[in-house]
Design an enzyme around this catalytic site. Structure first.
Site, mmCIF file in Angstrom:
data_model
loop_
_atom_site.group_PDB
_atom_site.id
_atom_site.type_symbol
_atom_site.label_atom_id
_atom_site.label_comp_id
_atom_site.label_asym_id
_atom_site.label_seq_id
_atom_site.Cartn_x
_atom_site.Cartn_y
_atom_site.Cartn_z
ATOM 1 N N SER A 141 47.667 82.668 34.656
ATOM 2 C CA SER A 141 46.237 83.014 34.633
ATOM 3 C C SER A 141 45.471 81.852 34.031
ATOM 4 C CB SER A 141 46.014 84.273 33.785
ATOM 5 O OG SER A 141 44.642 84.458 33.475
ATOM 6 N N TYR A 154 46.859 89.275 26.126
ATOM 7 C CA TYR A 154 47.006 88.877 27.530
ATOM 8 C C TYR A 154 47.123 87.363 27.650
ATOM 9 C CZ TYR A 154 45.959 88.454 32.507
ATOM 10 O OH TYR A 154 46.012 88.151 33.847
#
Length: 258
Positions: A141, A154
Site C-alpha cells: 500500500s 495498517y
C-alpha cells in the site's frame, strides 16, 4: 498472446471480493488455473462460478491465512495436482486509529492477517517453487512508504508486506523465484462503500468525493486497474522484474496526495 498464463497454477488470497476478485478473474481469463483462499468460502465460490461461466478454471478453498495449519493443508492439496507457479498475497484487513487508539487486540488482529498471513502463505509454497521457479506478489500500500493519518497498525502491516517482498526477492533469486509488490492508493471496492454507509450514512456522496480527491488524479483506482498490473507482473513479459514495489496511486506519492 501477451500475458499468457496457460498451464500456470495460481493462488489468490482474499480473492472473493474487491481487488482479489479482479485479480482472480484477470489471471483466469489469461489461462491460469486459479485457487481462491477465503475466510468465507461462499464469497470465493461466487467468483469461481463467474470464472467458470467465462470459460476459466478455478476452485474455492475455505482458509484463514492467519492459521498456518489451514494454509498448509490447502497448499498441499493443490500441490498434489501439480506445481504452484503464482502466489498473490492479497488478503488483508484494515484498522483506523493512531497508536493511542490501537489496542493490543487491534494490533494482534491486523498482524495475524496482514503480516503472519503473508508469511504463512509464502512459507507454504516456497519449497515447491524452488524446484522450478515461480512468482510471488505481495499487496502492499502507499501506507507502507508515506504517512497516512490514523492508520498506525495498517501502515505497520503494509510496511512489513513491502519488506518481506525485498527479503524473498533477494533470498530466492538463484531459484528463479521473482517477488514484487503493488502499492495502491485508495481503490473503489465494496470495503469503501461499506465504510461510507456505516460511518457517513447521510453524507455518502460528499464523503465519496472527498475520498476520491485524496488522489491527485481526482478519483479512486479501479480493481481492474490493479488486476491488470498484477497480471503483467505474474507473466513472462515481466521476467526481468523482481525486488520492486509498484505504486499505482493516481499520483499520491509523487504529487502530494492527502
Amino acid at each position: 498472446m501477451k500475458f499468457d498464463l496457460q498451464g500456470k497454477r495460481a493462488i489468490v488470497t482474499g480473492g472473493g471480493s474487491g481487488i482479489g476478485r479482479a485479480i482472480s478473474k484477470a489471471l483466469a481469463a489469461n489461462g491460469a488455473e486459479v485457487h481462491i483462499f477465503e475466510l468465507q468460502k461462499e464469497a470465493a465460490e461466487t467468483v469461481v462460478k463467474e470464472i467458470k461461466s467465462e470459460g476459466g478454471i478455478a476452485d474455492a478453498h475455505a482458509c484463514n491465512v492467519a492459521v498456518q495449519s489451514e494454509v498448509t493443508k490447502c497448499v498441499d492439496a493443490i500441490a498434489e495436482k501439480g506445481a504452484i507457479d503464482i502466489l498473490i498475497n492479497n488478503a488483508g484487513i484494515a484498522h483506523i486509529g493512531n497508536v493511542e487508539k490501537t489496542t493490543e487486540a487491534d494490533l494482534d488482529r491486523v498482524y495475524n492477517v496482514n503480516i503472519k498471513g503473508v508469511y504463512n502463505c509464502i512459507h507454504s509454497v516456497i519449497g515447491s517453487m524452488k524446484n522450478r521457479g515461480g512468482v510471488i506478489l505481495n499487496m502492499a500500500s502507499i501506507a507502507a512508504t508515506v504517512g497516512i493519518k490514523d492508520r498506525f497498525a495498517y501502515s505497520m502491516s503494509k510496511g512489513a508486506a513491502l519488506t518481506m517482498m525485498y527479503s524473498i526477492a533477494k533470498d530466492y533469486l538463484e531459484y528463479g523465484i521473482r517477488c514484487n509488490s503493488i502499492s495502491p492508493a485508495r481503490v473503489h471496492t465494496p470495503f469503501v462503500d461499506g465504510y461510507l454507509k456505516n460511518n457517513f450514512p447521510n453524507e455518502i456522496d460528499q464523503k465519496f468525493k472527498e475520498l476520491s480527491n485524496t488522489q491527485p488524479i481526482g478519483r479512486m483506482g479501479k480493481p481492474d486497474e490493479i488486476a491488470n498490473l498484477a497480471l503483467y507482473l505474474c507473466s513472462d513479459e515481466a521476467s526481468f522484474i523482481t525486488g520492486t514495489d509498484f505504486p499505482i496511486d493516481g499520483g499520491y506519492i509523487k504529487l502530494g496526495g492527502g
